[in-house]
Write an enzyme that holds these catalytic residues in place. Structure first.
Site, PDB file in Angstrom:
ATOM      1  N   GLY A 155     104.703 -54.236 -35.971  1.00 13.52           N
ATOM      2  CA  GLY A 155     103.331 -54.301 -36.451  1.00 13.52           C
ATOM      3  C   GLY A 155     102.353 -54.502 -35.311  1.00 13.52           C
ATOM      4  N   CYS A 156     101.080 -54.307 -35.594  1.00 15.97           N
ATOM      5  CA  CYS A 156     100.065 -54.399 -34.546  1.00 15.97           C
ATOM      6  C   CYS A 156      99.891 -55.833 -34.037  1.00 15.97           C
ATOM      7  CB  CYS A 156      98.743 -53.825 -35.046  1.00 15.97           C
ATOM      8  SG  CYS A 156      98.168 -54.514 -36.619  1.00 15.97           S
TER       9      CYS A 156
END
Length: 352
Positions: A155-156
């Protein structure tokens, strides 16, 4: 695959920001041919109708989701899809002989119960959860090989956070139980769907904390940190929405174990990330900003040690749509294909 033969790529979920960024980056990749752009909601429509910046660049109509058709056209499939979609679709694609790079998060958490608790969707088949390789390239890139069938793209927020914390935790320089993460993201992180929190009048000249103690990236961060620390790690993680389009800044605080200066941390991180082209460690007394990485696959990291409190402040910045999604996915594609991990990602940040 023969010499000079390009890898055929399909993108399922092409009408989101992650999918469109994949198109932009893959069009410049020397070893890739995009053979199918797919959207369940916009099949049959030219992609440029929804994204005019692709006019005369991407002429294809969007395909519907058809596993057999995808298998005929592609070797690798990217899945920048909403949560829950990849859990159902990825196994079918793999059984059809395709490699899958999932950007949705459906295969990040190894514990099915944890996924269902945090994502509010049914977990993927546990056999595929076990098989999925977590592709944080600078840490576990050696696990991404040409035999990898299922790649789970981080994920970011976890990408920025983990790259900022892992070297210090692995070295034993910080107390894992003391970690506090204050993370801020641009509005593109919320996706292209319509919701009140992303309206201009709600976001402009405003700073919003959201998903307090409920963000789905919390268990992903804790899972990775626990793996590094070789024991359970819990963190305090708070996210904020800031009035800009792209960018993440993760500001992390932790109690330092032993005597270590700013310069010590800079040297430690330079050694840890030696040869990894997409992590840039700032020299002592300088710190990164989101504008320094916009449009690029870089993660910039800086430090400040406070002798008064005995805490280190670690700042990591990324472009959430590139290093936090599409760029890192292509970096993983490169590793899966045995190419140099920087292939197709040689571009400088956009500035100003």
């Amino acid at each position: 695959m023969g010499v000079n033969q390009k890898v055929r790529v399909a993108i399922v979920g092409s009408t989101g920001y992650g999918g469109v960024e994949l198109i932009r980056l893959l069009l410049a990749h020397p070893n890739v041919e995009i053979t199918s752009v797919i959207s369940s909601s916009s099949a049959g429509v030219p992609i440029a109708d929804g994204f005019p910046h692709l006019t005369e660049i991407m002429l294809d109509n969007l395909d519907g989701v058809d596993v057999d058709l995808i298998a005929q056209k592609a070797d690798v499939v990217f899945l920048p899809t909403p949560a829950g979609v990849a859990a159902e679709l990825a196994p079918k694609l793999i059984e059809a002989g395709l490699k899958v790079i999932d950007i949705s998060g459906d295969f990040r958490l190894k514990n099915p119960a944890s996924y269902e608790q945090w994502y509010k969707h049914k977990a993927a088949d546990e056999n595929y959860l076990v098989e999925a390789v977590y592709g944080l390239c600078e840490v576990w890139g050696n696990e991404v090989t040409e035999t990898t069938r299922l790649l789970s793209n981080p994920g970011c927020f976890p990408t920025a956070t983990l790259l900022g914390l892992i070297p210090a935790i692995q070295a034993g320089w910080v107390d894992p139980d003391s970690i506090i993460i204050d993370a801020k993201s641009g509005v593109s992180g919320a996706g292209r769907g319509l919701n009140l929190s992303a309206h201009y009048s709600e976001v402009n000249e405003n700073l919003i904390a959201y998903k307090l103690n409920k963000h789905q990236h919390i268990p992903e961060i804790e899972q990775a940190l626990s793996r590094i620390a070789d024991r359970p790690v819990t963190t305090t993680f708070t996210t904020h929405l800031v009035p800009m389009t792209r960018g993440i800044m993760a500001t992390m605080y932790a109690k330092v174990v032993g005597e270590h200066s700013d310069t010590d941390f800079v040297e430690l991180y330079n050694q840890y990330y030696e040869g990894r082209k997409f992590v840039r460690v700032r020299r002592t007394g300088t710190w990164p900003a989101t504008k320094h990485v916009t449009g690029s696959n870089y993660c910039d990291i800086g430090f400040n040690y406070d002798a008064r409190t005995g805490r280190i402040t670690i700042i990591a910045t990324i472009d959430n749509v590139v290093k936090g999604a599409a760029g890192q996915a292509i970096q993983n594609l490169n590793l899966m294909m045995g190419w140099d991990e920087t292939t197709g990602l040689h571009f400088t940040p956009i500035y100003p």
